[in-house]
Design a protein around this motif. Structure first.
Motif, short mmCIF file in Angstrom:
data_model
loop_
_atom_site.label_atom_id
_atom_site.label_comp_id
_atom_site.label_asym_id
_atom_site.label_seq_id
_atom_site.Cartn_x
_atom_site.Cartn_y
_atom_site.Cartn_z
N THR A 211 0.84 -1.21 0.00
CA THR A 211 0.00 0.00 0.00
C THR A 211 0.87 1.25 0.00
OG1 THR A 211 -1.77 -1.16 1.19
CG2 THR A 211 -1.78 1.26 1.27
N LYS A 212 1.92 1.23 0.80
CA LYS A 212 2.84 2.37 0.85
C LYS A 212 3.52 2.58 -0.50
CE LYS A 212 6.61 4.16 3.74
NZ LYS A 212 7.32 3.99 5.03
N ARG A 213 3.88 1.49 -1.17
CA ARG A 213 4.48 1.60 -2.50
C ARG A 213 3.50 2.23 -3.48
NH1 ARG A 213 6.63 -3.76 -5.44
NH2 ARG A 213 7.24 -4.18 -3.27
N LEU A 214 2.24 1.83 -3.40
CA LEU A 214 1.22 2.40 -4.26
C LEU A 214 1.03 3.90 -4.01
CD1 LEU A 214 -1.46 -0.43 -4.19
CD2 LEU A 214 -0.47 0.54 -6.27
N LEU A 215 1.01 4.27 -2.74
CA LEU A 215 0.85 5.68 -2.41
C LEU A 215 2.02 6.51 -2.93
CD1 LEU A 215 -0.58 5.36 1.21
CD2 LEU A 215 -1.80 6.22 -0.80
N ASN A 216 3.23 5.96 -2.80
CA ASN A 216 4.40 6.65 -3.35
C ASN A 216 4.25 6.87 -4.85
OD1 ASN A 216 5.77 6.84 -0.89
ND2 ASN A 216 6.91 4.94 -1.20
N GLN A 217 3.87 5.83 -5.55
CA GLN A 217 3.75 5.91 -7.01
C GLN A 217 2.60 6.81 -7.45
OE1 GLN A 217 6.99 4.64 -7.72
NE2 GLN A 217 5.84 4.34 -9.61
N SER A 218 1.57 6.92 -6.59
CA SER A 218 0.42 7.76 -6.96
C SER A 218 0.79 9.22 -7.06
CB SER A 218 -0.70 7.58 -5.93
OG SER A 218 -0.38 8.25 -4.71
N MET A 219 1.95 9.59 -6.48
CA MET A 219 2.40 10.98 -6.56
C MET A 219 2.76 11.39 -7.99
SD MET A 219 2.33 12.11 -3.38
CE MET A 219 2.53 11.63 -1.66
N THR A 220 3.14 10.41 -8.79
CA THR A 220 3.61 10.73 -10.15
C THR A 220 2.89 9.95 -11.25
OG1 THR A 220 5.40 9.09 -9.88
CG2 THR A 220 5.92 11.38 -9.36
N ASN A 221 2.21 8.86 -10.92
CA ASN A 221 1.52 8.06 -11.94
C ASN A 221 0.27 8.76 -12.46
OD1 ASN A 221 3.27 5.92 -11.91
ND2 ASN A 221 1.93 4.53 -10.79
N ASN A 222 -0.07 8.45 -13.70
CA ASN A 222 -1.40 8.81 -14.19
C ASN A 222 -2.37 7.68 -13.82
OD1 ASN A 222 -1.25 6.74 -16.18
ND2 ASN A 222 -0.32 8.16 -17.66
N LEU A 223 -3.65 7.83 -14.15
CA LEU A 223 -4.66 6.86 -13.74
C LEU A 223 -4.37 5.48 -14.31
CD1 LEU A 223 -7.34 6.09 -12.42
CD2 LEU A 223 -8.52 6.93 -14.47
N GLU A 224 -4.02 5.41 -15.60
CA GLU A 224 -3.76 4.11 -16.22
C GLU A 224 -2.59 3.40 -15.55
OE1 GLU A 224 -5.55 2.52 -18.47
OE2 GLU A 224 -6.99 4.17 -18.44
N GLN A 225 -1.54 4.14 -15.27
CA GLN A 225 -0.37 3.55 -14.62
C GLN A 225 -0.71 3.06 -13.22
OE1 GLN A 225 2.05 7.06 -15.07
NE2 GLN A 225 3.34 6.12 -16.64
N GLN A 226 -1.52 3.84 -12.51
CA GLN A 226 -1.86 3.46 -11.13
C GLN A 226 -2.75 2.22 -11.11
OE1 GLN A 226 -0.26 4.93 -8.84
NE2 GLN A 226 -1.21 4.24 -6.94
N LEU A 227 -3.71 2.14 -12.03
CA LEU A 227 -4.56 0.95 -12.11
C LEU A 227 -3.75 -0.29 -12.43
CD1 LEU A 227 -7.64 2.43 -14.02
CD2 LEU A 227 -7.59 1.65 -11.64
N ALA A 228 -2.79 -0.16 -13.32
CA ALA A 228 -1.94 -1.30 -13.68
C ALA A 228 -1.11 -1.75 -12.49
CB ALA A 228 -1.04 -0.93 -14.86
N LEU A 229 -0.57 -0.77 -11.75
CA LEU A 229 0.24 -1.12 -10.58
C LEU A 229 -0.61 -1.76 -9.50
CD1 LEU A 229 3.07 -1.03 -9.35
CD2 LEU A 229 2.53 1.23 -8.45
N GLU A 230 -1.83 -1.26 -9.31
CA GLU A 230 -2.74 -1.88 -8.34
C GLU A 230 -2.99 -3.35 -8.70
OE1 GLU A 230 -5.41 1.98 -6.91
OE2 GLU A 230 -6.27 0.49 -8.29
N SER A 231 -3.17 -3.63 -9.97
CA SER A 231 -3.38 -5.01 -10.41
C SER A 231 -2.18 -5.89 -10.07
CB SER A 231 -3.66 -5.07 -11.91
OG SER A 231 -4.86 -4.40 -12.23
N ASP A 232 -0.99 -5.39 -10.39
CA ASP A 232 0.23 -6.17 -10.14
C ASP A 232 0.42 -6.43 -8.65
OD1 ASP A 232 0.74 -6.19 -12.84
OD2 ASP A 232 2.19 -4.53 -12.77
#
Length: 261
Positions: A211-232
């Protein structure tokens, strides 16, 4: 592990990290900055540690940089070294350790001290705590990722004003503007922080870290990138022992016993 300017105590899967220069309100010098980095590295690797608390000994959390060091011609490492070797690595370690980190702000948090606190995952404070972006008072700019985290926590306008004016923010105001999570009564502060830290230490640490990794990435990801990372990362979380324990406990109507893996 204990030394002059940083103390470490590990109990019940919680690492308590104490900034320990109370005579100067726990302001940072070069030694303390390096020792905090070493302590964070140690806690990151120790599988017995499942949550961290950073707090201060004495009346203050941290008053930022020790100005005696930067004004001493023999001791002054220069601002580039102070940022690139002291504070920037501390911020990066706080954000990269995939375990929950609590800033237990027990008194004034000023300058880099305030911004180190705001880089943590959960910030709690005593009733008498204050936060100060003190940089402009001495002709400096905010560092230690303050310009990154504070606008995201409280909004651009408020962050801009606080950084330019250097106004003191009370704990109550910090809570209302979303800068911190909770305020605890001064007399119950240690007890309440211990309860919070123990709760986080008993959570599924693998999922918390992801979850912390996702929050870090949400600072710079766009929606598509964040959805893909959530899946992984959901696939990764669902392969953990804690996920299996959580599902079994739910089906069996009992409290889960997470092991952090």
């Amino acid at each position: 592990m204990s030394n002059k300017s940083i103390e470490l105590k590990i109990e019940n899967n919680v690492a308590w990290i104490y900034l320990n220069r109370p005579e100067v309100f726990n302001s940072f010098n070069r030694e303390m900055a390096f020792l905090l980095q070493e302590t964070l590295d140690y806690c990151a690797k120790d599988t017995n540690v499942r949550a961290l608390v950073i707090t201060g000994n004495g009346k203050a959390f941290c008053a930022g940089q020790d100005l005696k060091e930067v004004t001493d011609p023999e001791l002054n490492p220069g601002f580039r070294k102070i940022l690139e070797e002291h504070y920037n690595p501390i911020i990066k370690k706080i954000r990269s350790i995939e375990k929950p980190i609590i800033a237990a702000v027990n008194g004034v948090a000023a300058g880099a001290g305030a911004n180190i606190a705001l880089a943590c995952d959960v910030v709690v404070a005593t009733e008498s705590t204050s936060f100060i972006q003190a940089f402009s008072k001495i002709g400096l700019i905010p560092d230690s990722a303050g310009t990154f985290f504070l606008p995201r926590l409280i909004g651009f306008q408020k962050a801009s004003a606080l950084m330019m004016l250097g106004d003191k923010v009370t704990a109550q105001d910090a809570l209302q503007m979303g800068m911190i999570f909770k305020i605890y009564p001064t007399g119950l502060f240690e007890e309440e922080v211990m309860t919070l830290a123990s709760t986080l230490a008993q959570m599924p640490t693998k999922a918390i870290g992801l979850t912390k990794r996702l929050l870090n990435q949400s600072m710079t990801n766009n929606l598509e990138q964040q959805l893909a990372l959530e899946s992984d990362l959901q696939i990764e979380a669902s392969s953990s022992n804690d996920y299996k324990e959580g599902v079994n406990a739910f089906i069996e109507k009992r409290k889960p016993e997470f092991k952090g893996n």
